[in-house]
Design an enzyme around this catalytic site. Structure first.
Site, PDB file in Angstrom:
ATOM      1  N   ARG A   1       0.837  -1.217   0.000  1.00 59.00           N
ATOM      2  CA  ARG A   1       0.000   0.000   0.000  1.00 59.00           C
ATOM      3  C   ARG A   1       0.870   1.266   0.000  1.00 59.00           C
ATOM      4  O   ARG A   1       0.622   2.208  -0.758  1.00 59.00           O
ATOM      5  CB  ARG A   1      -0.900  -0.030   1.247  1.00 59.00           C
ATOM      6  CG  ARG A   1      -1.708   1.229   1.505  1.00 59.00           C
ATOM      7  CD  ARG A   1      -2.547   0.967   2.745  1.00 59.00           C
ATOM      8  NE  ARG A   1      -3.305   2.114   3.210  1.00 59.00           N
ATOM      9  CZ  ARG A   1      -2.854   3.006   4.077  1.00 59.00           C
ATOM     10  NH1 ARG A   1      -1.607   2.909   4.551  1.00 59.00           N
ATOM     11  NH2 ARG A   1      -3.619   4.000   4.479  1.00 59.00           N
ATOM     12  N   ALA A   2       1.898   1.239   0.849  1.00 63.32           N
ATOM     13  CA  ALA A   2       2.759   2.425   0.953  1.00 63.32           C
ATOM     14  C   ALA A   2       3.546   2.652  -0.339  1.00 63.32           C
ATOM     15  O   ALA A   2       3.657   3.784  -0.811  1.00 63.32           O
ATOM     16  CB  ALA A   2       3.714   2.270   2.134  1.00 63.32           C
TER      17      ALA A   2
ATOM     18  N   GLY B   1      16.160 -15.216   0.423  1.00 63.18           N
ATOM     19  CA  GLY B   1      16.145 -15.725  -0.954  1.00 63.18           C
ATOM     20  C   GLY B   1      15.661 -14.654  -1.912  1.00 63.18           C
ATOM     21  O   GLY B   1      16.211 -14.488  -3.015  1.00 63.18           O
TER      22      GLY B   1
ATOM     23  N   ASP C   1      11.571 -14.732  10.008  1.00 57.60           N
ATOM     24  CA  ASP C   1      12.752 -15.399  10.574  1.00 57.60           C
ATOM     25  C   ASP C   1      13.761 -14.411  11.171  1.00 57.60           C
ATOM     26  O   ASP C   1      14.591 -14.782  11.979  1.00 57.60           O
ATOM     27  CB  ASP C   1      13.469 -16.226   9.495  1.00 57.60           C
ATOM     28  CG  ASP C   1      12.563 -17.293   8.897  1.00 57.60           C
ATOM     29  OD1 ASP C   1      11.581 -17.662   9.553  1.00 57.60           O
ATOM     30  OD2 ASP C   1      12.845 -17.742   7.774  1.00 57.60           O
TER      31      ASP C   1
ATOM     32  N   ARG D   1       2.983 -30.192  33.861  1.00 54.27           N
ATOM     33  CA  ARG D   1       3.613 -30.781  32.684  1.00 54.27           C
ATOM     34  C   ARG D   1       4.736 -29.899  32.167  1.00 54.27           C
ATOM     35  O   ARG D   1       4.800 -28.716  32.468  1.00 54.27           O
ATOM     36  CB  ARG D   1       2.593 -30.921  31.549  1.00 54.27           C
ATOM     37  CG  ARG D   1       1.653 -32.075  31.736  1.00 54.27           C
ATOM     38  CD  ARG D   1       0.668 -32.115  30.592  1.00 54.27           C
ATOM     39  NE  ARG D   1      -0.290 -33.189  30.805  1.00 54.27           N
ATOM     40  CZ  ARG D   1      -1.456 -33.258  30.217  1.00 54.27           C
ATOM     41  NH1 ARG D   1      -1.833 -32.298  29.384  1.00 54.27           N
ATOM     42  NH2 ARG D   1      -2.261 -34.270  30.440  1.00 54.27           N
TER      43      ARG D   1
ATOM     44  N   GLY E   1      11.525 -20.185  11.988  1.00 54.79           N
ATOM     45  CA  GLY E   1      12.776 -19.421  11.959  1.00 54.79           C
ATOM     46  C   GLY E   1      13.810 -19.997  11.009  1.00 54.79           C
ATOM     47  O   GLY E   1      14.923 -19.500  10.924  1.00 54.79           O
TER      48      GLY E   1
ATOM     49  N   GLY F   1       8.852 -16.212  29.237  1.00 52.03           N
ATOM     50  CA  GLY F   1       9.302 -16.734  30.529  1.00 52.03           C
ATOM     51  C   GLY F   1       9.549 -18.240  30.515  1.00 52.03           C
ATOM     52  O   GLY F   1       9.180 -18.945  31.452  1.00 52.03           O
TER      53      GLY F   1
ATOM     54  N   GLU G   1      12.737 -24.448  15.102  1.00 52.50           N
ATOM     55  CA  GLU G   1      12.568 -25.588  14.181  1.00 52.50           C
ATOM     56  C   GLU G   1      13.905 -26.050  13.593  1.00 52.50           C
ATOM     57  O   GLU G   1      14.069 -27.226  13.281  1.00 52.50           O
ATOM     58  CB  GLU G   1      11.612 -25.227  13.042  1.00 52.50           C
ATOM     59  CG  GLU G   1      12.114 -24.109  12.143  1.00 52.50           C
ATOM     60  CD  GLU G   1      11.220 -23.824  10.941  1.00 52.50           C
ATOM     61  OE1 GLU G   1      10.242 -24.545  10.712  1.00 52.50           O
ATOM     62  OE2 GLU G   1      11.511 -22.837  10.231  1.00 52.50           O
TER      63      GLU G   1
ATOM     64  N   ARG H   1       4.693 -32.804  26.777  1.00 55.66           N
ATOM     65  CA  ARG H   1       3.774 -32.639  25.641  1.00 55.66           C
ATOM     66  C   ARG H   1       4.449 -31.748  24.605  1.00 55.66           C
ATOM     67  O   ARG H   1       5.244 -30.875  24.956  1.00 55.66           O
ATOM     68  CB  ARG H   1       2.471 -31.979  26.074  1.00 55.66           C
ATOM     69  CG  ARG H   1       1.594 -32.854  26.945  1.00 55.66           C
ATOM     70  CD  ARG H   1       0.955 -33.962  26.107  1.00 55.66           C
ATOM     71  NE  ARG H   1      -0.062 -34.671  26.861  1.00 55.66           N
ATOM     72  CZ  ARG H   1       0.155 -35.669  27.707  1.00 55.66           C
ATOM     73  NH1 ARG H   1       1.404 -36.060  27.942  1.00 55.66           N
ATOM     74  NH2 ARG H   1      -0.839 -36.262  28.331  1.00 55.66           N
TER      75      ARG H   1
HETATM   76  O1  F6P Z   1      10.957 -18.083   5.943  1.00 64.78           O
HETATM   77  C1  F6P Z   1       9.750 -18.119   6.623  1.00 64.78           C
HETATM   78  C2  F6P Z   1       9.396 -19.537   6.983  1.00 64.78           C
HETATM   79  O2  F6P Z   1       8.145 -19.538   7.624  1.00 64.78           O
HETATM   80  C3  F6P Z   1      10.419 -20.281   7.839  1.00 64.78           C
HETATM   81  O3  F6P Z   1      10.349 -19.944   9.198  1.00 64.78           O
HETATM   82  C4  F6P Z   1      10.074 -21.710   7.554  1.00 64.78           C
HETATM   83  O4  F6P Z   1      11.174 -22.565   7.774  1.00 64.78           O
HETATM   84  C5  F6P Z   1       9.677 -21.662   6.100  1.00 64.78           C
HETATM   85  O5  F6P Z   1       9.286 -20.322   5.823  1.00 64.78           O
HETATM   86  C6  F6P Z   1       8.564 -22.586   5.714  1.00 64.78           C
HETATM   87  O6  F6P Z   1       8.417 -22.524   4.338  1.00 64.78           O
HETATM   88  P1  F6P Z   1       7.086 -22.923   3.574  1.00 64.78           P
HETATM   89  O7  F6P Z   1       6.019 -21.938   3.925  1.00 64.78           O
HETATM   90  O8  F6P Z   1       7.479 -22.857   2.144  1.00 64.78           O
HETATM   91  O9  F6P Z   1       6.712 -24.291   4.044  1.00 64.78           O
END
Ligand code: F6P
Length: 330
Positions: free
Chosen positions: A28-29, A111, A134, A169, A177, A192, A229, A254
């Site tokens: 938009r900007a 990318g 990320d 738990r 990320g 926390g 992840e 869990r």
């Molecule tokens: O780059 C953003 C992101 O959400 C990452 O945190 C994650 O690893 C990746 O994209 C997941 O990619 P996709 O949406 O293509 O599954």
């Protein structure tokens, strides 16, 4: 760096890679700031894939109304394997030239900005806008989308902590990320949590077991483990590691993987403002004849970093914050 026509008549804008909250504010900007300068704007759909396919729509001030508060991107996004090839990039450049675009604004993460740098090297004027949840992109202390994603992760952690306390738990919460631990580290501190696991620091699962036992012995009713992840021991691997012998941890375990839930949220105030400022700044750079740069947030101000510098550098994470998190989880 390519040459730029003395007078810009038309620019393109695209969103690429993973969508991030605030991308619409940036679209938009860019559009309205360009319209203000008397330029025409072409919205490229589905990122670089749409550019190669010439999937382009005209954007006017009215086309970008009512989108400020919407998550995702009205232009759509993609990860384009074809654009990674020289032939794909040649087609993209031809489309830009045939359509009479004088410059392109690329809203996206690592990318996407590598792709922008490639177009720049081919002589086409580009300006990038740093956008990825990320927060792994050099040239912006905080990228567009990070704040909202962090708040979504926090809301989930807060809720899970309630159940963790009710049932005594331990919860493993995995956040996104990619290879960067920023979201996990910040969500872990702000939520926390008792344990934070990030790819930048190797973690021994036995040290986690010892920490959970210590948390239990200190009398805490819960233990929250926030894991990135991209960590070697992510949620899945930790689950497998402790399968069948959870009792020694003191807590029942869990696991929750937040996944794409973090990406799709409506942008909060911080990302609406950031996207707006970044979008306007991108247009202002082009108006001054400056391109081949990434617009980002640096030392609290909107600034620009050459795309070559962005491509050549890796953003670092302040892992000393892990110690702070440890002290605060006593
Ligand atoms: O780059 C953003 C992101 O959400 C990452 O945190 C994650 O690893 C990746 O994209 C997941 O990619 P996709 O949406 O293509 O599954």
């Amino acid at each position: 760096m390519g040459s730029m026509p003395a007078k810009i008549r038309r620019i393109g804008v695209l969103t690429s890679g993973g969508d991030a909250p605030g991308m619409n504010a940036a679209i938009r900007a860019v559009t309205r700031a360009a319209v203000d300068k008397g330029w025409e704007v072409s919205g490229v759909r589905q990122g670089y894939a749409g550019l190669i396919a010439n999937d382009v729509v005209p954007l006017g001030a009215r086309n970008v109304g009512g989108i400020l508060q919407r998550g995702g991107t009205i232009l759509g996004s993609s990860r384009s394997p074809e654009f990674k090839t020289p032939e794909g990039r040649r087609i993209a450049l031809r489309v830009l030239e045939d359509n009479g675009e004088d410059a392109l604004v690329v809203i996206g993460g690592n990318g996407s900005q590598s792709g922008a740098a490639e177009l720049m090297r081919m002589g086409f004027p580009v300006v990038g806008i740093a956008s990825t949840i990320d927060n792994d992109l050099y040239g912006s202390d905080v990228c567009l989308g990070v704040d909202t994603a962090l708040n979504i992760a926090l809301e989930a952690i807060d809720r899970l902590k309630v159940t963790a306390s009710s049932h005594h738990r331990a919860f493993v919460v995995e956040v996104m990320g990619r290879d960067c631990g920023y979201l996990a580290l910040m969500a872990g501190i702000a939520g926390g949590s008792e344990v934070i696991i990030i790819p930048e620091v190797e973690t021994d699962p036995e040290a986690i077991a010892a920490e959970l036992t210590a948390v239990y012995e200190r009398g805490k009713p819960h233990a929250m483990i926030v894991v990135a992840e991209g960590a070697k021991y992510n949620a899945d691997r930790l689950g497998h590691y402790f399968a069948g012998h959870q009792k020694r941890l003191g807590f029942e375990l869990r696991i929750t993987v937040l996944g794409h839930v973090q990406r799709g949220g409506a942008p909060g105030a911080a990302d609406r403002l950031l996207g707006t400022q970044m979008g306007v700044a991108a247009v202002e750079h082009l108006a001054r004849g400056q391109h081949g740069v990434l617009v980002g947030l640096r030392d609290g101000r909107i600034g620009a970093t050459p795309l070559e510098e962005v491509a050549a550098n890796k953003k670092t994470l302040d892992t000393a914050l892990l110690r702070l998190a440890y002290i605060l989880s006593r």
